[in-house]
Design a protein around this motif. Structure first.
Motif, PDB file in Angstrom:
ATOM      1  N   ALA A  76      13.926   0.224  33.310  1.00  0.00           N
ATOM      2  CA  ALA A  76      13.443   1.458  34.052  1.00  0.00           C
ATOM      3  C   ALA A  76      12.677   2.417  33.471  1.00  0.00           C
ATOM      4  N   GLY A  77      11.953   3.317  34.444  1.00  0.00           N
ATOM      5  CA  GLY A  77      10.977   4.261  33.923  1.00  0.00           C
ATOM      6  C   GLY A  77      10.337   5.038  34.891  1.00  0.00           C
ATOM      7  N   PRO A  78       9.273   5.766  34.576  1.00  0.00           N
ATOM      8  CA  PRO A  78       8.287   6.286  35.371  1.00  0.00           C
ATOM      9  C   PRO A  78       7.081   5.680  35.527  1.00  0.00           C
ATOM     10  N   GLU A  79       6.307   5.850  36.571  1.00  0.00           N
ATOM     11  CA  GLU A  79       5.222   5.020  36.792  1.00  0.00           C
ATOM     12  C   GLU A  79       4.162   5.790  37.381  1.00  0.00           C
ATOM     13  N   ILE A  80       2.836   5.666  37.111  1.00  0.00           N
ATOM     14  CA  ILE A  80       1.695   6.374  37.616  1.00  0.00           C
ATOM     15  C   ILE A  80       0.966   5.429  38.141  1.00  0.00           C
ATOM     16  N   GLY A  81       0.018   5.763  39.394  1.00  0.00           N
ATOM     17  CA  GLY A  81      -0.768   4.925  39.745  1.00  0.00           C
ATOM     18  C   GLY A  81      -2.179   5.471  40.132  1.00  0.00           C
ATOM     19  N   VAL A  82      -3.213   4.797  40.103  1.00  0.00           N
ATOM     20  CA  VAL A  82      -4.693   5.245  40.189  1.00  0.00           C
ATOM     21  C   VAL A  82      -5.211   4.286  41.179  1.00  0.00           C
ATOM     22  N   LEU A  83      -5.625   5.185  42.525  1.00  0.00           N
ATOM     23  CA  LEU A  83      -6.000   4.387  43.578  1.00  0.00           C
ATOM     24  C   LEU A  83      -7.477   3.716  43.282  1.00  0.00           C
ATOM     25  N   LEU A  84      -7.440   2.508  43.380  1.00  0.00           N
ATOM     26  CA  LEU A  84      -8.505   1.567  43.365  1.00  0.00           C
ATOM     27  C   LEU A  84      -9.447   1.519  44.581  1.00  0.00           C
ATOM     28  N   ASN A  85      -8.735   1.170  45.914  1.00  0.00           N
ATOM     29  CA  ASN A  85      -9.250   0.841  47.067  1.00  0.00           C
ATOM     30  C   ASN A  85      -8.105   0.953  48.138  1.00  0.00           C
ATOM     31  N   GLY A  86      -8.745   1.249  49.324  1.00  0.00           N
ATOM     32  CA  GLY A  86      -8.009   1.057  50.634  1.00  0.00           C
ATOM     33  C   GLY A  86      -8.675   0.227  51.596  1.00  0.00           C
ATOM     34  N   ARG A  87      -8.056  -0.733  52.365  1.00  0.00           N
ATOM     35  CA  ARG A  87      -8.584  -1.780  53.217  1.00  0.00           C
ATOM     36  C   ARG A  87      -7.918  -1.964  54.402  1.00  0.00           C
ATOM     37  N   VAL A  88      -8.568  -2.064  55.712  1.00  0.00           N
ATOM     38  CA  VAL A  88      -8.359  -2.676  56.893  1.00  0.00           C
ATOM     39  C   VAL A  88      -8.608  -4.132  57.027  1.00  0.00           C
ATOM     40  N   LYS A  89      -7.813  -5.011  57.274  1.00  0.00           N
ATOM     41  CA  LYS A  89      -8.251  -6.363  57.567  1.00  0.00           C
ATOM     42  C   LYS A  89      -7.788  -6.469  58.847  1.00  0.00           C
ATOM     43  N   GLN A  90      -8.621  -7.057  59.879  1.00  0.00           N
ATOM     44  CA  GLN A  90      -8.038  -7.580  61.247  1.00  0.00           C
ATOM     45  C   GLN A  90      -8.673  -8.985  61.707  1.00  0.00           C
ATOM     46  N   ILE A  91      -7.730  -9.425  62.355  1.00  0.00           N
ATOM     47  CA  ILE A  91      -8.122 -10.908  62.943  1.00  0.00           C
ATOM     48  C   ILE A  91      -8.017 -10.864  64.282  1.00  0.00           C
ATOM     49  N   SER A  92      -9.061 -11.271  65.150  1.00  0.00           N
ATOM     50  CA  SER A  92      -8.971 -11.363  66.587  1.00  0.00           C
ATOM     51  C   SER A  92      -9.732 -12.449  67.065  1.00  0.00           C
ATOM     52  N   ASP A  93      -9.460 -12.579  68.274  1.00  0.00           N
ATOM     53  CA  ASP A  93     -10.607 -13.756  68.772  1.00  0.00           C
ATOM     54  C   ASP A  93     -11.798 -13.128  69.285  1.00  0.00           C
ATOM     55  N   GLU A  94     -12.038 -11.953  69.584  1.00  0.00           N
ATOM     56  CA  GLU A  94     -13.038 -11.331  69.991  1.00  0.00           C
ATOM     57  C   GLU A  94     -14.177 -10.904  68.591  1.00  0.00           C
TER      58      GLU A  94
END
Length: 269
Positions: A191-209
């Motif tokens: 157990a313990g603390p954790e920090i996180g540094v953002l690398l990236n955000g992403r939207v992934k979509q799949i559609s017929d169109e």
């Protein structure tokens, strides 16, 4: 995700074989050797670089520092959004309505540095990667490069609409393990603390169109997140839970108070 899980299984198997080969090659009956050694493997006990005596008897580990490359603390579980302490999203966040069974968290560590006090207790800081994948219910598109978190409603039926974040994770772990039982396994608690540094955000979509589409941006995900974690289990596998005190999004007042909680299975800890 299936290909990723399959790759992890292969890596775990390869690391275990490598660790066993390394152990066999350094076996000695009575002579204690003084040397610096590097080990690659799965779990907290596998990787190390140290000046400790290398002996054939490892039931009791001597105190000392260690550093190593590892493939450990492999987390695979569910991610849950908590809105002002509630599992129900507020009206401001209803556009983030998600499919719980398809909203996942995945992560692992690759390096660690620590100090062992005795066979039962040690502390270490490690570094790795962590992903949260939110499977959205609504046919929307989260917009890029906007002053606040913004979305548009689409006249498209998405078979997959995933909103994801990836972080560099840096946990500080307080590690305890019980005495070895008859089968050679231990109960472990970390157990313990954790920090996180953002690398990236992403939207992934799949559609017929439009087929498969991917859009990258920071999407106002918190750049530096802070939280706590706990892992416990027996042998190689266990369970984990992580909670982040910081909001999921920043510079977006409507999402203030929206936090991330994850739980699931962990391997190699």
């Amino acid at each position: 995700m299936k290909r990723l899980i399959f790759t992890i299984i292969i890596c775990i198997t390869a690391c275990a074989v490598f660790a066993q080969t390394t152990a066999d090659s350094t076996h000695t009956d009575s002579v204690t050797k003084k040397k610096v050694h590097v080990k690659l493997g799965v779990g907290d006990d596998a990787p190390s670089v140290s000046n400790e005596p290398d002996t054939a008897y490892h039931a009791h580990k001597a105190p000392g520092f260690s550093f190593g490359v590892t493939f450990s603390r492999i987390d695979l579980g569910f991610a849950t959004l908590i809105d002002h302490g509630s599992f129900t999203l507020s009206p401001n966040n209803q556009f983030l309505s998600y499919r719980q069974w398809k909203t996942s968290n995945f992560g692992f560590d690759l390096v660690q540095f620590g100090y062992r006090f005795n066979s039962a207790f040690k502390i270490y800081v490690s570094g790795g990667f962590d992903w949260t994948h939110i499977r959205l219910r609504n046919d929307i598109t989260i917009q890029r490069n906007t002053p606040v978190l913004t979305y548009t409603e689409d006249d498209i039926n998405y078979s997959k609409n995933r909103f994801s974040s990836s972080y560099l994770r840096i946990p500080l772990s307080f590690y305890y393990r019980s005495h070895e039982d008859a089968s050679g396994n231990h109960f472990r608690l970390v157990a313990g603390p954790e920090i996180g540094v953002l690398l990236n955000g992403r939207v992934k979509q799949i559609s017929d169109e439009n087929g498969k589409q991917k859009f990258n941006d920071d999407y106002h995900f918190t750049r530096l997140r802070q939280g706590v974690f706990v892992r416990m289990g027996y042998g190689l596998m266990g369970i984990y839970a992580k909670y982040y005190f910081t909001d999921m999004f920043e510079n977006s007042p409507a999402q203030e108070g929206l936090k991330n909680f994850s739980f699931g299975l962990t391997v190699g800890f």
